[in-house]
Design a protein around this motif. Structure first.
Motif, PDB file in Angstrom:
ATOM      1  N   SER A 213       1.777   1.972  -4.762  1.00 35.60           N
ATOM      2  CA  SER A 213       0.905   0.821  -4.503  1.00 35.60           C
ATOM      3  C   SER A 213       1.083  -0.226  -5.600  1.00 35.60           C
ATOM      4  O   SER A 213       1.136   0.104  -6.787  1.00 35.60           O
ATOM      5  CB  SER A 213      -0.557   1.257  -4.447  1.00 35.60           C
ATOM      6  OG  SER A 213      -0.774   2.149  -3.375  1.00 35.60           O
TER       7      SER A 213
ATOM      8  N   SER B 215      -0.037   4.373  -0.618  1.00 33.86           N
ATOM      9  CA  SER B 215      -0.751   5.643  -0.464  1.00 33.86           C
ATOM     10  C   SER B 215      -0.077   6.610   0.512  1.00 33.86           C
ATOM     11  O   SER B 215      -0.103   7.823   0.273  1.00 33.86           O
ATOM     12  CB  SER B 215      -2.202   5.379  -0.041  1.00 33.86           C
ATOM     13  OG  SER B 215      -2.269   4.593   1.134  1.00 33.86           O
ATOM     14  N   PRO B 216       0.552   6.145   1.612  1.00 34.89           N
ATOM     15  CA  PRO B 216       1.196   7.109   2.513  1.00 34.89           C
ATOM     16  C   PRO B 216       2.399   7.815   1.889  1.00 34.89           C
ATOM     17  O   PRO B 216       2.853   8.830   2.413  1.00 34.89           O
ATOM     18  CB  PRO B 216       1.635   6.241   3.704  1.00 34.89           C
ATOM     19  CG  PRO B 216       0.786   5.022   3.637  1.00 34.89           C
ATOM     20  CD  PRO B 216       0.576   4.782   2.180  1.00 34.89           C
ATOM     21  N   TYR B 217       2.908   7.279   0.776  1.00 34.20           N
ATOM     22  CA  TYR B 217       4.139   7.821   0.204  1.00 34.20           C
ATOM     23  C   TYR B 217       3.924   8.531  -1.135  1.00 34.20           C
ATOM     24  O   TYR B 217       4.834   9.183  -1.644  1.00 34.20           O
ATOM     25  CB  TYR B 217       5.155   6.689  -0.013  1.00 34.20           C
ATOM     26  CG  TYR B 217       5.324   5.779   1.177  1.00 34.20           C
ATOM     27  CD1 TYR B 217       6.113   6.160   2.252  1.00 34.20           C
ATOM     28  CD2 TYR B 217       4.683   4.543   1.232  1.00 34.20           C
ATOM     29  CE1 TYR B 217       6.273   5.328   3.357  1.00 34.20           C
ATOM     30  CE2 TYR B 217       4.831   3.704   2.326  1.00 34.20           C
ATOM     31  CZ  TYR B 217       5.622   4.104   3.388  1.00 34.20           C
ATOM     32  OH  TYR B 217       5.768   3.284   4.477  1.00 34.20           O
ATOM     33  N   SER B 218       2.747   8.386  -1.728  1.00 31.61           N
ATOM     34  CA  SER B 218       2.536   8.845  -3.098  1.00 31.61           C
ATOM     35  C   SER B 218       2.807  10.333  -3.271  1.00 31.61           C
ATOM     36  O   SER B 218       3.452  10.756  -4.242  1.00 31.61           O
ATOM     37  CB  SER B 218       1.105   8.522  -3.547  1.00 31.61           C
ATOM     38  OG  SER B 218       0.899   7.125  -3.576  1.00 31.61           O
ATOM     39  N   GLN B 219       2.331  11.165  -2.346  1.00 31.49           N
ATOM     40  CA  GLN B 219       2.502  12.605  -2.493  1.00 31.49           C
ATOM     41  C   GLN B 219       3.974  12.986  -2.436  1.00 31.49           C
ATOM     42  O   GLN B 219       4.456  13.798  -3.237  1.00 31.49           O
ATOM     43  CB  GLN B 219       1.723  13.349  -1.409  1.00 31.49           C
ATOM     44  CG  GLN B 219       1.785  14.868  -1.562  1.00 31.49           C
ATOM     45  CD  GLN B 219       0.880  15.587  -0.568  1.00 31.49           C
ATOM     46  OE1 GLN B 219       0.178  14.959   0.215  1.00 31.49           O
ATOM     47  NE2 GLN B 219       0.900  16.919  -0.604  1.00 31.49           N
TER      48      GLN B 219
ATOM     49  N   ASP C  46       0.866  -1.178   0.000  1.00 32.24           N
ATOM     50  CA  ASP C  46       0.000   0.000   0.000  1.00 32.24           C
ATOM     51  C   ASP C  46       0.899   1.223   0.000  1.00 32.24           C
ATOM     52  O   ASP C  46       1.513   1.567   1.010  1.00 32.24           O
ATOM     53  CB  ASP C  46      -0.904  -0.003   1.231  1.00 32.24           C
ATOM     54  CG  ASP C  46      -1.795   1.241   1.303  1.00 32.24           C
ATOM     55  OD1 ASP C  46      -1.836   1.996   0.305  1.00 32.24           O
ATOM     56  OD2 ASP C  46      -2.431   1.456   2.350  1.00 32.24           O
TER      57      ASP C  46
END
Length: 637
Positions: free
Chosen positions: A81, A70-74, A68
């Motif tokens: 993911s 999502s916590p790192y995408s930005q 997952d």
């Protein structure tokens, strides 16, 4: 091999063997490695041929997984993911952002990729024809706005729209007829700069429909990090040694596998395994310390050898260590299998299952995701099947000097994995049983209850090799070109046992490799392969496999035949003589015949007696590969 006696080679169906060698059999090459730790001359060792291995040609992954992101995408600028399933190759689950640090593939243009890709169908380098690849197979280009394309594609802004057919089609869909205008003029006169080519069907246009797009570096395209390798035409077929940041061996140290030990071991401190975070001498101080014991090459001198003797490479299946850095360090709880980086940071090489019952060990590759300058996950994506070894085999371990000192005194942590028969071992046993009618079992206990004669195949192999290749290259020996069966079978004797290139067991192993069929066709026509080609298509382990299967088959058939000198079935020493004769002259050669080979060295009868004498001399009851024909028992220990 005998050429004056006509004999027949019969077809053997071995589907399990073919499957086994199709799965994870990597192209290899012979490399001379100088060992700075000793006074020995350069050592020849079999290494992966990274000039012929690409991301799409690596074996499929052995375990499914997901992350997952999502916590790192930005922070990363792309979506980390991911989900991967058993059997997928790395090009199917790796994105360009993941491999930016390892390979810098974003430096490529499509033009550069097309000149480097290795088509699996031909086995030869040839330029990929971008005229034949639709734009829909390059989805990254569809994500670009017209303004950005005009900015990064050379001379595109000054090109007439009528000569950029996908752009003309997009404009037509917006009710704009601008075929006489350049793209720059269109962008000035109409508010279409943010339109994207993905708004139309791109399958009807080749990549070359956008002039000069093949000259643009991938990193110049928006959102390049989020593209899967498989979605960049040809990139998955580029050999890893031809990447902008190519993979290569690190260091020169070669060591010999002295012994393998299972997970019952504990408290091992002389290790050369670990991670680039903890260092590469992380001790295993708890339970489940399965490992390889490594030794310096022989005859280097006691003073030099003592520094390396007894080094331990701990199994990453049973022990994990700290890994990763930056914002991605927390992925997989910051843990990865213990191992080494002998080929740089792209892959981690991990010892998997040391098998004490067969004196063999499997290794695997593990990958990680790296976001350039933002951090890397631990090496947790795997296992990808790599090389398998036997005791006494040489193993490349890389640069021990720079990796041996640990930056941390912490120990590795048990993974809790359970011992099990690996899929490779199971397939190997299945393949071997299908290759010949003997089965693998222990030579002790059950053997005493079997009637019939025991033939030690190791001793028989040594006896035949002494005749065939001793003094002429051993496993590197290549015989003269010859034809048999009235010209139906032509080729050369190959390797330690001088197996003919048309031997069905050798053929099965050779054709399972990329380019193997073409190699056999050339040899059939008289070509003399180089030493490197012999090791590429029939390495030492394959020579052993083919010979043992061939011998077991000959023993099984011969023990049911009548010996004309006794009127009884072939048994004992006469069985050994006749099996050796068949190896020399073929399965249908004349019993105790006077025919010889092209060199006239030995007759069939003399060959059998010479092999028997050598067998008697070299037979060692501590060797444990034994075939008992009448009981159909076959043993490895």
């Amino acid at each position: 091999m005998l050429v004056v006696i006509s004999f027949m080679i019969y077809a053997v169906a071995t589907p399990a063997l073919t499957n086994r060698f199709d799965d994870g059999n990597l192209p290899t090459k012979i490399v001379e490695v100088a060992n700075p730790q000793s006074r020995l001359p350069a050592t020849k060792i079999l290494l992966p041929d990274w000039n012929r291995i690409s991301l799409s040609q690596l074996p499929g992954i052995g375990q499914s997984g997901a992350i997952d992101g999502s916590p790192y995408s930005q922070a990363l600028g792309y979506d980390l993911s991911r989900t991967w399933n058993v059997g997928m190759t790395p090009d199917q689950y790796l994105k360009l952002g993941d491999i930016s640090e390892a390979f810098q593939a974003e430096e490529f243009s499509l033009q550069a990729i097309a000149l480097r890709a290795w088509p699996e169908t031909t086995g030869d380098f040839e330029s990929i024809d971008l005229n034949k690849i639709p734009l829909s197979e390059f989805p990254l280009i569809g994500e670009q706005t017209l303004s950005h394309l005009a900015e990064v594609v050379p001379e595109l802004a000054q090109t007439s729209v009528k000569d950029i057919t996908p752009v003309a089609k997009l404009l037509q869909s917006q009710g704009i007829a601008a075929s006489n205008l350049t793209l720059a003029q269109v962008l000035t006169q109409y508010e279409v700069g943010q339109r994207k080519l993905e708004e139309i069907d791109l399958s009807q246009f080749p990549i070359t429909a956008i002039p000069n797009v093949d000259a643009v570096q991938i990193k110049e395209l928006s959102n390049w990090m989020n593209s899967f390798v498989k979605n960049i035409p040809g990139l998955g077929a580029v050999p890893l040694a031809l990447m902008p940041n190519p993979i290569t061996k690190i260091g020169n140290l070669v060591m010999r596998i002295d012994a393998v030990y299972g997970r019952a071991e504990n408290r091992r401190n002389r290790t050369i395994s670990g991670s680039d975070v903890q260092g590469f001498s992380v001790p295993c101080t708890q339970r489940d310390c399965a490992y390889l014991e490594l030794d310096d090459l022989e005859n280097a001198g006691r003073g030099e050898r003592s520094l390396l003797e007894g080094k331990q490479w701990i199994s990453g299946k049973y022990q994990e260590v700290e890994g990763g850095w930056g914002i991605l360090k927390a992925v997989n709880n910051g843990r990865e299998p213990t191992g080494r980086l002998p080929f740089g940071k792209a892959f981690k090489v991990v010892v998997m299952e040391p098998d004490e019952t067969t004196d063999t060990v499997d290794t695997a590759l593990f990958l990680r995701f790296c976001a350039w300058q933002m951090g890397c996950t631990p090496y947790f994506i795997g296992p990808i099947p790599f090389f398998s070894y036997k005791v006494n085999a040489l193993m490349f371990v890389g640069n021990l000097d720079s990796q041996s000192q640990s930056s941390s005194q912490t120990t590795s942590i048990p993974t809790g994995a359970k011992t099990q028969v690996s899929s490779n071992s199971a397939e190997n046993a299945t393949a071997t049983n299908q290759m010949n009618p003997c089965n693998f079992t222990s030579p002790h206990g059950s053997m005493s209850s079997q009637s019939g004669d025991e033939i030690n195949l190791r001793s028989l192999g040594n006896a035949i090799a002494k005749i065939e290749s001793a003094g002429s290259g051993d496993d590197k020996a290549i015989g003269v070109y010859t034809c048999a069966d009235q010209g139906l079978n032509c080729g050369r004797a190959l390797g330690r046992y001088q197996l003919m290139s048309y031997n069905p067991y050798a053929v099965e192993l050779i054709v399972a490799k990329p380019g193997g069929q073409e190699f056999l066709s050339r040899v059939e026509q008289g070509y003399k392969p180089t030493e490197a080609e012999l090791f590429q298509f029939l390495p030492t382990a394959d020579q052993e496999q083919a010979f043992l299967a061939d011998m077991a088959d000959k023993i099984q058939v011969t023990q049911a035949e009548i010996d004309p000198t006794t009127g009884e079935h072939f048994t004992g020493e006469r069985l050994i003589e006749r099996v050796a004769q068949k190896h020399f002259g073929g399965n249908y050669s004349l019993i105790d015949g006077g025919g010889s080979d092209a060199f006239g060295r030995l007759s069939l009868k003399d060959y059998g007696k010479t092999a028997l004498a050598s067998y008697r001399h070299s037979h060692d009851h501590s060797q444990t590969l034994t075939c008992v024909p009448s009981g159909q028992r076959f043993a490895f220990n």
